[in-house]
Design a protein around this motif. Structure first.
Motif, PDB file in Angstrom:
ATOM      1  N   LYS A 184      12.211  -0.249  11.166  1.00 20.42           N
ATOM      2  CA  LYS A 184      11.726   0.179   9.862  1.00 20.42           C
ATOM      3  C   LYS A 184      11.956   1.689   9.749  1.00 20.42           C
ATOM      4  N   LEU A 185      12.443   2.091   8.583  1.00 24.94           N
ATOM      5  CA  LEU A 185      12.819   3.488   8.385  1.00 24.94           C
ATOM      6  C   LEU A 185      12.047   4.068   7.217  1.00 24.94           C
ATOM      7  N   ASN A 186      11.700   5.364   7.337  1.00 22.66           N
ATOM      8  CA  ASN A 186      11.142   6.020   6.154  1.00 22.66           C
ATOM      9  C   ASN A 186      12.303   6.473   5.267  1.00 22.66           C
ATOM     10  N   LEU A 187      11.967   7.072   4.139  1.00 26.71           N
ATOM     11  CA  LEU A 187      13.014   7.385   3.160  1.00 26.71           C
ATOM     12  C   LEU A 187      14.027   8.393   3.720  1.00 26.71           C
ATOM     13  N   THR A 188      13.548   9.370   4.477  1.00 23.82           N
ATOM     14  CA  THR A 188      14.457  10.376   5.045  1.00 23.82           C
ATOM     15  C   THR A 188      15.408   9.715   6.039  1.00 23.82           C
ATOM     16  N   GLN A 189      14.863   8.831   6.862  1.00 23.12           N
ATOM     17  CA  GLN A 189      15.738   8.119   7.814  1.00 23.12           C
ATOM     18  C   GLN A 189      16.736   7.233   7.063  1.00 23.12           C
ATOM     19  N   TRP A 190      16.297   6.693   5.904  1.00 23.36           N
ATOM     20  CA  TRP A 190      17.214   5.862   5.123  1.00 23.36           C
ATOM     21  C   TRP A 190      18.356   6.703   4.526  1.00 23.36           C
TER      22      TRP A 190
ATOM     23  N   ARG B  71      16.840   7.109  -2.187  1.00 27.65           N
ATOM     24  CA  ARG B  71      16.250   8.396  -2.595  1.00 27.65           C
ATOM     25  C   ARG B  71      16.374   8.635  -4.103  1.00 27.65           C
ATOM     26  N   ARG B  72      17.428   8.086  -4.720  1.00 24.44           N
ATOM     27  CA  ARG B  72      17.622   8.407  -6.152  1.00 24.44           C
ATOM     28  C   ARG B  72      16.480   7.849  -6.996  1.00 24.44           C
ATOM     29  N   HIS B  73      15.789   6.818  -6.497  1.00 20.75           N
ATOM     30  CA  HIS B  73      14.681   6.275  -7.292  1.00 20.75           C
ATOM     31  C   HIS B  73      13.494   7.258  -7.324  1.00 20.75           C
ATOM     32  N   VAL B  74      13.412   8.097  -6.298  1.00 22.21           N
ATOM     33  CA  VAL B  74      12.392   9.151  -6.310  1.00 22.21           C
ATOM     34  C   VAL B  74      12.850  10.260  -7.248  1.00 22.21           C
ATOM     35  N   GLU B  75      14.111  10.662  -7.080  1.00 30.04           N
ATOM     36  CA  GLU B  75      14.594  11.822  -7.842  1.00 30.04           C
ATOM     37  C   GLU B  75      14.746  11.511  -9.330  1.00 30.04           C
ATOM     38  N   GLN B  76      15.229  10.315  -9.648  1.00 38.49           N
ATOM     39  CA  GLN B  76      15.498  10.013 -11.061  1.00 38.49           C
ATOM     40  C   GLN B  76      14.330   9.312 -11.753  1.00 38.49           C
ATOM     41  N   GLU B  77      13.686   8.376 -11.046  1.00 37.82           N
ATOM     42  CA  GLU B  77      12.630   7.569 -11.693  1.00 37.82           C
ATOM     43  C   GLU B  77      11.219   8.017 -11.316  1.00 37.82           C
ATOM     44  N   LYS B  78      11.139   9.006 -10.446  1.00 36.98           N
ATOM     45  CA  LYS B  78       9.821   9.505  -9.987  1.00 36.98           C
ATOM     46  C   LYS B  78       9.006   8.419  -9.276  1.00 36.98           C
ATOM     47  N   ASP B  79       9.680   7.560  -8.550  1.00 38.31           N
ATOM     48  CA  ASP B  79       8.987   6.544  -7.751  1.00 38.31           C
ATOM     49  C   ASP B  79       8.552   7.174  -6.419  1.00 38.31           C
ATOM     50  N   PHE B  80       7.585   8.116  -6.519  1.00 41.41           N
ATOM     51  CA  PHE B  80       7.196   8.927  -5.365  1.00 41.41           C
ATOM     52  C   PHE B  80       6.640   8.094  -4.215  1.00 41.41           C
ATOM     53  N   ARG B  81       6.112   6.898  -4.508  1.00 47.71           N
ATOM     54  CA  ARG B  81       5.485   6.107  -3.445  1.00 47.71           C
ATOM     55  C   ARG B  81       6.504   5.724  -2.368  1.00 47.71           C
ATOM     56  N   LEU B  82       7.772   5.694  -2.751  1.00 46.84           N
ATOM     57  CA  LEU B  82       8.793   5.315  -1.762  1.00 46.84           C
ATOM     58  C   LEU B  82       8.773   6.269  -0.569  1.00 46.84           C
ATOM     59  N   GLU B  83       8.325   7.514  -0.818  1.00 42.30           N
ATOM     60  CA  GLU B  83       8.300   8.500   0.284  1.00 42.30           C
ATOM     61  C   GLU B  83       7.222   8.173   1.314  1.00 42.30           C
ATOM     62  N   GLN B  84       6.320   7.269   0.971  1.00 38.29           N
ATOM     63  CA  GLN B  84       5.240   6.897   1.907  1.00 38.29           C
ATOM     64  C   GLN B  84       5.472   5.522   2.529  1.00 38.29           C
ATOM     65  N   LEU B  85       6.555   4.865   2.157  1.00 39.64           N
ATOM     66  CA  LEU B  85       6.769   3.497   2.648  1.00 39.64           C
ATOM     67  C   LEU B  85       7.755   3.469   3.805  1.00 39.64           C
ATOM     68  N   GLN B  86       7.684   2.383   4.547  1.00 33.70           N
ATOM     69  CA  GLN B  86       8.654   2.118   5.626  1.00 33.70           C
ATOM     70  C   GLN B  86       9.478   0.919   5.181  1.00 33.70           C
ATOM     71  N   PHE B  87      10.803   1.029   5.260  1.00 31.67           N
ATOM     72  CA  PHE B  87      11.693  -0.026   4.761  1.00 31.67           C
ATOM     73  C   PHE B  87      12.483  -0.632   5.910  1.00 31.67           C
ATOM     74  N   ASP B  88      12.836  -1.878   5.745  1.00 24.54           N
ATOM     75  CA  ASP B  88      13.743  -2.498   6.707  1.00 24.54           C
ATOM     76  C   ASP B  88      15.089  -1.773   6.649  1.00 24.54           C
ATOM     77  N   ASN B  89      15.796  -1.724   7.796  1.00 30.82           N
ATOM     78  CA  ASN B  89      17.019  -0.909   7.853  1.00 30.82           C
ATOM     79  C   ASN B  89      18.301  -1.685   7.527  1.00 30.82           C
ATOM     80  N   SER B  90      18.195  -2.921   7.047  1.00 32.80           N
ATOM     81  CA  SER B  90      19.414  -3.715   6.836  1.00 32.80           C
ATOM     82  C   SER B  90      20.038  -3.455   5.463  1.00 32.80           C
ATOM     83  N   PRO B  91      21.347  -3.654   5.339  1.00 34.89           N
ATOM     84  CA  PRO B  91      21.981  -3.580   4.010  1.00 34.89           C
ATOM     85  C   PRO B  91      21.368  -4.603   3.052  1.00 34.89           C
ATOM     86  N   ALA B  92      20.897  -5.742   3.594  1.00 38.46           N
ATOM     87  CA  ALA B  92      20.277  -6.761   2.729  1.00 38.46           C
ATOM     88  C   ALA B  92      18.996  -6.213   2.108  1.00 38.46           C
TER      89      ALA B  92
END
Ligand code: SF4
Length: 460
Positions: free
Chosen positions: A6-12, A34-55
Motif C-alpha cells: 500500500k502506497l501513500n500519494l507521494t509514493q504513488w 495526484r492530479r485529483h488533489v491539484e485539480q479537483e481539491k480531493d485533499f483526502r487522497l493525501e491521507q489515504l493508502q492505496f494499492d500499488n497495482s495498475p488495476a
C-alpha cells in the motif's frame, strides 16, 4: 508483477512514473492520482493508502473522473439521468437504452470527505434548511444548487415510501428548490401473510406477490419516462440485455469478493474492495468501462493469490463490515490495526445479487428492487450478515454508524444482538464522520480491542 503493497500519494507519484517508464497503457481518463488533489481539491487522497497495482490506479481514476466523464457524455449529446435512493435498480433500466447515462447524486455524500470539507457543502446544506441532524447525504442538496460537482440531470427520479426520513426530507427540499422529480413507490417489504401468494426474491427473501406487482407497475412507469427521454421504447428485449449486462458486473464482483475472502491473506486492500463494490450501483456512469476495470482487479487478485503475495499479514482478523464509511480512511485504519475485510453489507446487497434471468425482465427487476436491505426489517439484514459470516469464516463484526442517519435508530443494536446470539462473534458499533481525524484515537482503540478480542478467541 510488483510485490503488493500500500502506497501513500507521494509514493504513488514515483510508482506512476515507474509504470509510465515501463510502458503503462491507460484509458482516456488515466493519469497520476495526484492530479485529483491539484485539480479537483480531493485533499483526502493525501491521507489515504492505496494499492500499488495498475488495476487499482485504473479503479481510482475511474471513480474520481466520473463527473468529468458525465460532462463529456452530455457534450456528445447523451442524456443524464439522476437516480436517487433505490441504489441499483433504475440504472439497470437507463443503461439498457441508447444515449442514457444514469448516476446517483446521493454519491455526493462522499464529497465532503474527499475534499476534507473545503467544498463547505455541509455548511451550505445547513443554510438550505438541512442541518447536522441529517446524514451526510445532505451534501447532495447544495451540490445541485451550485452545479460545481455533478452535471444537473436531464431527468431526476427518486424512490419513495420505504425510504429513510433523511432522504425523503432532502429530496422534497430539492423539489421545492425547483428540481422536478419523478417519484416512484417502493413499499416496505414484509413477509407474506398466511394464505397470501408469495414471491421469491434474490438474497433468500420472500415478499407477497401484491408488493412485487406494485413495484413492477411503478418500474413500468419509470421505464416509459426513460424511453421518452431516450426516444426509444424500453421493451423486454432491451431490458433483458440490460439485465444480462448488469449481471455480468455483479458476477465479476461476486468473483472478486470470493477471491479476496477465500484467500489465506488479503490479496487486495479493503479500501479498493469498497470502491469496487460501489461500481455495482450505476457502473460509475460507464457500464463497459466498469466491466474492464473489474476484470483488471479480479485478474490482479487472482494473480496475487496464485503467487502467494498479499497485502495483509497472516494473523489478520477476518472482519465483516456493516454500512459504508463516510470517511474512506476508516478502511485503511482497520487494516493498520490488524483486520481484513471478509464480508460486507454496505446497504445495497440487492445490487450485488444476480437479477433473475428466468422471469419476464420487469418482474425480475421488481423482485430485485424489493430485496433492497433498507426497504425491509433490520432482522432480514442481520440474517444475511449471519449467513455470510458463517460462510466466510468471519471472526468479528463492525457496524459503522453514519452520523445523523435516521434509517434505523436501533439497527446497529439489532444486528449486533443477532450476531452475538446466533454465532457468538464479538461485534462493535462505532460512528464514522465524514472526516474522522479528530476521532482516530477513539476509533483506533475500539477497533484494536475488537481485533484483540477476536484473536484471543482463536486460542480458546
Ligand atoms: S439515513 Fe441512512 S439510508 Fe438514509 S440517506 Fe442517510 S445513510 Fe442513506
Amino acid at each position: 508483477m510488483a510485490t503488493p503493497s500500500k502506497l501513500n500519494l507521494t509514493q504513488w507519484d514515483d510508482r506512476y512514473a515507474e509504470l509510465r517508464r515501463d510502458g503503462l497503457r491507460e484509458p482516456a481518463y488515466g493519469g497520476p492520482l495526484r492530479r485529483h488533489v491539484e485539480q479537483e481539491k480531493d485533499f483526502r487522497l493525501e491521507q489515504l493508502q492505496f494499492d500499488n497495482s495498475p488495476a487499482a490506479l485504473r479503479l481510482w481514476n475511474f471513480l474520481l473522473t466520473e463527473n468529468e466523464r458525465l460532462r463529456q457524455a452530455r457534450a456528445r449529446g447523451e442524456k443524464i439521468v439522476g437516480a436517487m435512493k433505490d441504489l441499483g435498480t433504475v440504472p439497470v433500466m437507463a443503461y439498457a437504452l441508447p444515449g442514457l447515462r444514469a448516476f446517483y447524486p446521493d454519491g455526493a455524500w462522499w464529497t465532503p470527505c474527499l475534499m476534507e470539507g473545503s467544498d463547505r457543502l455541509l455548511q451550505q446544506a445547513e443554510a438550505l434548511g438541512i442541518d447536522a441532524s441529517f446524514c451526510p447525504v445532505r451534501a447532495m442538496l447544495p451540490a445541485f444548487q451550485n452545479g460545481g460537482h455533478f452535471p444537473l440531470p436531464d431527468l431526476l427520479l427518486c424512490s419513495t415510501g420505504a425510504v429513510c426520513d433523511d432522504f425523503s426530507a432532502i429530496a422534497q427540499r430539492l423539489e421545492h428548490l425547483g428540481h422536478a422529480i419523478l417519484w416512484w413507490e417502493m413499499p416496505r417489504r414484509r413477509a407474506p401473510a398466511a394464505g397470501e401468494t408469495a414471491c421469491a426474491l434474490p438474497g433468500n427473501l420472500t415478499a407477497p406477490k401484491i408488493q412485487v406487482d406494485c413495484v413492477r407497475a411503478e418500474l413500468q412507469r419509470v421505464g416509459q419516462v426513460l424511453g421518452q427521454l431516450a426516444g426509444k421504447d424500453l421493451d423486454d428485449a432491451l431490458l433483458t440485455d440490460g439485465i444480462r449486462a448488469a449481471n455480468h458486473v455483479r458476477r465479476l464482483l461476486a468473483e472478486l469478493r470470493q477471491t479476496v475472502y477465500a484467500a489465506p491473506r488479503a490479496p487486495l486492500p479493503a479500501l479498493e474492495l469498497l470502491v469496487a463494490e460501489m461500481l455495482a450501483l450505476h457502473f460509475c456512469s460507464d457500464r463497459e468501462e466498469c466491466i474492464a476495470v473489474l476484470e483488471d482487479l479480479l485478474a490482479e487478485a487472482r494473480a496475487r493469490v496464485w503467487q502467494n503475495q498479499f497485502v495483509s499479514g497472516a494473523e489478520a482478523v477476518r472482519i465483516f463490515w456493516v454500512n459504508p464509511v463516510a470517511d474512506l480512511r476508516a478502511m485503511n485504519l482497520l487494516e493498520d490495526l490488524g483486520g481484513r475485510i471478509c464480508g460486507s453489507d454496505f446497504m445495497f446487497t440487492h445490487a450485488l445479487d444476480l437479477i433473475p434471468e428466468d422471469l419476464p425482465p420487469l418482474e425480475a427487476l421488481a423482485r430485485s428492487a424489493l430485496a433492497d436491505p433498507m426497504a425491509g426489517p433490520a432482522t432480514d439484514r442481520a440474517a444475511r450478515i449471519v449467513r455470510e459470516c458463517r460462510a466466510n469464516g468471519v471472526e468479528a463484526v463492525v457496524v459503522s454508524r453514519i452520523p445523523g442517519a435516521s434509517h434505523c435508530a436501533r439497527e446497529g443494536e439489532i444486528i449486533r444482538e443477532i450476531v452475538r446470539q446466533t454465532i457468538g462473534l464479538p461485534a462493535i458499533e462505532l460512528e464514522i464522520p465524514p472526516v474522522c481525524d479528530a476521532l482516530l484515537p477513539t476509533l483506533a482503540s475500539r477497533l484494536q480491542a475488537l481485533v484483540e478480542t477476536a484473536r484471543a478467541k482463536r486460542t480458546k
